[in-house]
Design a protein around this motif. Structure first.
Motif, mmCIF file in Angstrom:
data_model
loop_
_atom_site.group_PDB
_atom_site.id
_atom_site.type_symbol
_atom_site.label_atom_id
_atom_site.label_comp_id
_atom_site.label_asym_id
_atom_site.label_seq_id
_atom_site.Cartn_x
_atom_site.Cartn_y
_atom_site.Cartn_z
ATOM 1 N N SER A 21 0.113 56.125 34.166
ATOM 2 C CA SER A 21 -0.099 55.400 35.161
ATOM 3 C C SER A 21 -1.214 56.055 36.340
ATOM 4 O O SER A 21 -1.170 56.984 36.132
ATOM 5 C CB SER A 21 1.397 55.414 36.218
ATOM 6 N N GLU A 22 -1.901 55.322 37.144
ATOM 7 C CA GLU A 22 -3.197 56.168 37.961
ATOM 8 C C GLU A 22 -2.316 55.698 39.370
ATOM 9 O O GLU A 22 -2.740 57.091 39.830
ATOM 10 C CB GLU A 22 -4.448 55.394 37.711
ATOM 11 N N SER A 23 -1.558 55.179 39.225
ATOM 12 C CA SER A 23 -0.953 54.997 40.732
ATOM 13 C C SER A 23 0.306 56.170 40.721
ATOM 14 O O SER A 23 0.239 56.551 41.559
ATOM 15 C CB SER A 23 -0.930 53.673 41.234
ATOM 16 N N GLY A 77 4.340 47.572 35.746
ATOM 17 C CA GLY A 77 2.864 48.135 35.353
ATOM 18 C C GLY A 77 2.194 47.073 35.117
ATOM 19 O O GLY A 77 0.390 47.798 34.904
ATOM 20 N N SER A 79 1.783 43.927 34.282
ATOM 21 C CA SER A 79 0.644 43.288 34.776
ATOM 22 C C SER A 79 -0.269 43.101 34.910
ATOM 23 O O SER A 79 -1.043 43.977 35.694
ATOM 24 C CB SER A 79 1.269 42.593 35.657
ATOM 25 N N LYS A 81 -4.413 43.339 36.709
ATOM 26 C CA LYS A 81 -4.362 44.440 37.900
ATOM 27 C C LYS A 81 -3.625 43.102 39.274
ATOM 28 O O LYS A 81 -4.302 43.964 40.288
ATOM 29 C CB LYS A 81 -6.190 44.772 37.778
ATOM 30 N N SER A 83 -2.438 41.474 39.771
ATOM 31 C CA SER A 83 -0.380 41.137 40.650
ATOM 32 C C SER A 83 -0.340 42.903 41.936
ATOM 33 O O SER A 83 1.077 42.328 42.169
ATOM 34 C CB SER A 83 0.173 40.408 39.433
ATOM 35 N N HIS A 84 -1.462 43.461 41.256
ATOM 36 C CA HIS A 84 -0.994 45.019 41.346
ATOM 37 C C HIS A 84 0.087 44.615 44.167
ATOM 38 O O HIS A 84 -0.940 44.414 43.800
ATOM 39 C CB HIS A 84 -1.233 45.708 41.389
ATOM 40 N N LYS A 88 3.474 48.640 44.141
ATOM 41 C CA LYS A 88 3.775 48.199 42.175
ATOM 42 C C LYS A 88 2.763 49.153 41.467
ATOM 43 O O LYS A 88 1.712 49.774 41.923
ATOM 44 C CB LYS A 88 3.514 47.163 42.313
ATOM 45 N N PRO A 89 3.221 49.510 40.567
ATOM 46 C CA PRO A 89 2.720 51.219 39.220
ATOM 47 C C PRO A 89 1.970 50.196 39.245
ATOM 48 O O PRO A 89 1.825 49.117 38.707
ATOM 49 C CB PRO A 89 3.752 52.030 39.166
ATOM 50 N N SER A 90 0.670 51.016 38.377
ATOM 51 C CA SER A 90 -0.605 50.354 37.652
ATOM 52 C C SER A 90 -0.344 51.349 36.768
ATOM 53 O O SER A 90 -1.009 52.285 36.444
ATOM 54 C CB SER A 90 -1.647 50.314 38.214
ATOM 55 N N THR A 92 -1.302 51.512 32.541
ATOM 56 C CA THR A 92 -2.289 51.146 31.123
ATOM 57 C C THR A 92 -1.617 51.474 29.532
ATOM 58 O O THR A 92 -1.141 52.899 29.310
ATOM 59 C CB THR A 92 -3.160 51.537 31.523
#
Length: 496
Positions: A21-23, A77, A79, A81, A83-84, A88-90, A92
């Motif tokens: 997770s980048e975020s 997360g 879902s 990109k 919809s973030h 909301k976490p991003s 991968t």
């Protein structure tokens, strides 16, 4: 009643090995940490003696409810990109997850052995297993609340305690039904998730729907049991610690017999839907047995014990409806028709009555007495009591009323007893009493999400733990035979 589910166990898994997770860089580590707590809790619960497991159910439910928000955050997360949002976490996916769960509703294994573990490679299947385990925990909590009502080794509980126990048990069953309803809706709204072949029937869509119908059937029967005085009167007569009979007879107030009968018929309809769902799951898993070798399916079938329980619950529900129709007829002065309804109920349970046949004696009576004592021992020890769907309890009530009404009809009323067939053909439809409330899964609050924006302060080493089905590792004695540890059974150091 309710069904004595066995909670599953799972292997260790590090989310950092498959997700980043980048975020929120700390999200995978936090999810792994809470999943490790769930895994350890399920392992400890499984190894407890049956009499001690009920007190640990609240801990199991609490750990699952704490873990599920992190699991759902990872799923959200993944879902697209676009919809973030800001909160909301991003997430991968970096590698295919390799997770193992031991199913408890299915699996082809030898008697006395656990079914083999199944491998899942999807976060969606992890969600299904975790939420199903939470639903089954609610059902077991319902059983724990009802157990004091069936004990014959202590004085019977009072009316207030009985009402409180049934209300608590009903609430847990409705919570389980709402979770299964949420899972069914989740799969129906996600074509990609529904298209994934389940690794075992435990999390198949038809099984989840069957479990929802089963929980609703059990909750409906509890709504009847709350105001049904006859099971309590029969249990009171069998309890050697009850002394109320010395100065008063058991209170059997009038009941809304026709309404209760229709509620029981609704429970029977839900049990029939559950049986159909389980049959669909078994047939689907059998048809996919050729894909098992390639890892695309599972040849396991739903356990026969669960299938038999659902069928017994359906029979018990219809027999109870017949009893209430008989009570309604007897209250109206039609004792002969009431006796016919009681015999129709016994027929639904598979017990045939010919003419004025009374309670059997000889070998049949001894066998019945032995089965009743064995069921009482199961209740006392906290084992799989009630696995017959309430058939034994309902049989006792029907036979008690039949003996009483036949004696009354033979000595005073002498009313003819009509045939059973036309009565069964006149049965109305069922009537619902419960509505499944929407399940709102727990979510992480904004403060918890904001804290996970910081990088993790430790590496994710959860995957290095042993399997949940292995004992705690100990250092072996150098030069000793394999399996001999450095501690003897008495706790003193071993010698060689």
């Amino acid at each position: 009643m309710p069904y004595p589910f066995v909670l599953p166990t799972t292997s260790s898994f590090s989310f950092s090995s498959s997700f980043t997770s980048e975020s929120h860089p700390s999200l995978p580590l936090q999810a792994s940490t809470h999943r490790g707590v769930v895994r350890d809790t399920l392992k400890k619960y499984k190894r407890l003696p049956p009499a001690s497991q009920a007190s640990s159910l609240s801990t199991v439910a609490s750990t699952l409810q704490t873990y599920i928000p992190y699991l759902l955050a990872l799923d959200a997360g993944l879902s697209p990109k676009g919809s973030h949002s800001a909160d909301k976490p991003s997430v991968t996916l970096t590698a295919t997850p390799q997770i193992e769960w031991r199913p408890t509703l299915s699996g082809s294994s030898l008697p006395g052995r656990e079914p083999p573990r199944v491998k899942i490679h999807s976060l969606e299947h992890e969600i299904l297993f975790a939420l199903s385990a939470l639903a089954n925990t609610h059902t077991l909590q319902s059983r724990a609340a009802l157990q004091p009502l069936y004990l014959t080794t202590t004085a019977p509980v009072g009316t207030t305690q009985r009402q409180t126990a049934i209300t608590t048990a009903t609430r847990h069953l409705l919570d389980a039904a709402s979770i299964y309803d949420y899972l069914c809706a989740r799969l129906s709204l996600s074509p990609a998730a529904a298209a994934q072949r389940p690794p075992c029937p435990d999390i198949a869509p038809s099984t989840l729907g069957a479990m929802r119908s089963l929980a609703l059937a059990e909750a409906t029967l509890l709504a009847v049991l709350k105001d049904d005085p006859y099971p309590a009167a029969v249990a009171q007569a069998r309890n050697p610690h009850d002394t109320e009979w010395m100065y008063k007879s058991p209170d059997v107030p009038k009941v809304r017999a026709h309404l209760f009968a229709r509620l029981c018929l609704a429970a029977a309809e839900h049990a029939s839907q559950a049986a159909a769902g389980l049959a669909s799951s078994s047939s689907s898993s059998s048809s996919s047995s050729s894909l098992t070798s390639s890892g695309l399916g599972s040849a396991g079938k739903v356990n026969e014990g669960l299938v038999r329980y659902v069928e017994d619950l359906r029979r018990t529900s219809r027999a109870r409806a017949c009893r209430f129709f008989g009570i309604d007829a007897e209250l109206g002065g039609e004792t002969g028709t009431g006796i016919a309804w009681l015999r129709a109920g016994l027929g639904e349970l598979g017990i045939e009555r010919k003419g004025d046949e009374r309670k059997g004696g000889g070998l049949k009576g001894l066998r019945k007495e032995w089965s009743e004592k064995r069921e009482d021992k199961k209740v006392e020890r906290g084992l799989d009591w009630g696995a017959d769907g309430g058939r034994l309890e309902e049989t006792r009530v029907l036979e008690m009323l039949e003996a009483k009404w036949v004696k009354q009809n033979d000595t005073m009323l002498t009313q003819p007893i009509p045939p059973v067939g036309p009565l069964l053909a006149q049965m109305p439809s069922g009537r619902e009493i419960h509505t499944i409330k929407p399940f709102h899964p727990p979510v992480l609050d904004s403060d918890a999400l904001e804290a996970m924006r910081a990088p993790p302060d430790a590496p994710d080493e959860v995957g290095n733990y042993p399997s949940s089905d292995e004992d705690t590792a100990v250092n072996p004695i150098p030069g000793a035979f394999p399996g001999v540890s450095g501690q003897s059974r008495s706790g003193t150091p071993g010698y060689f």
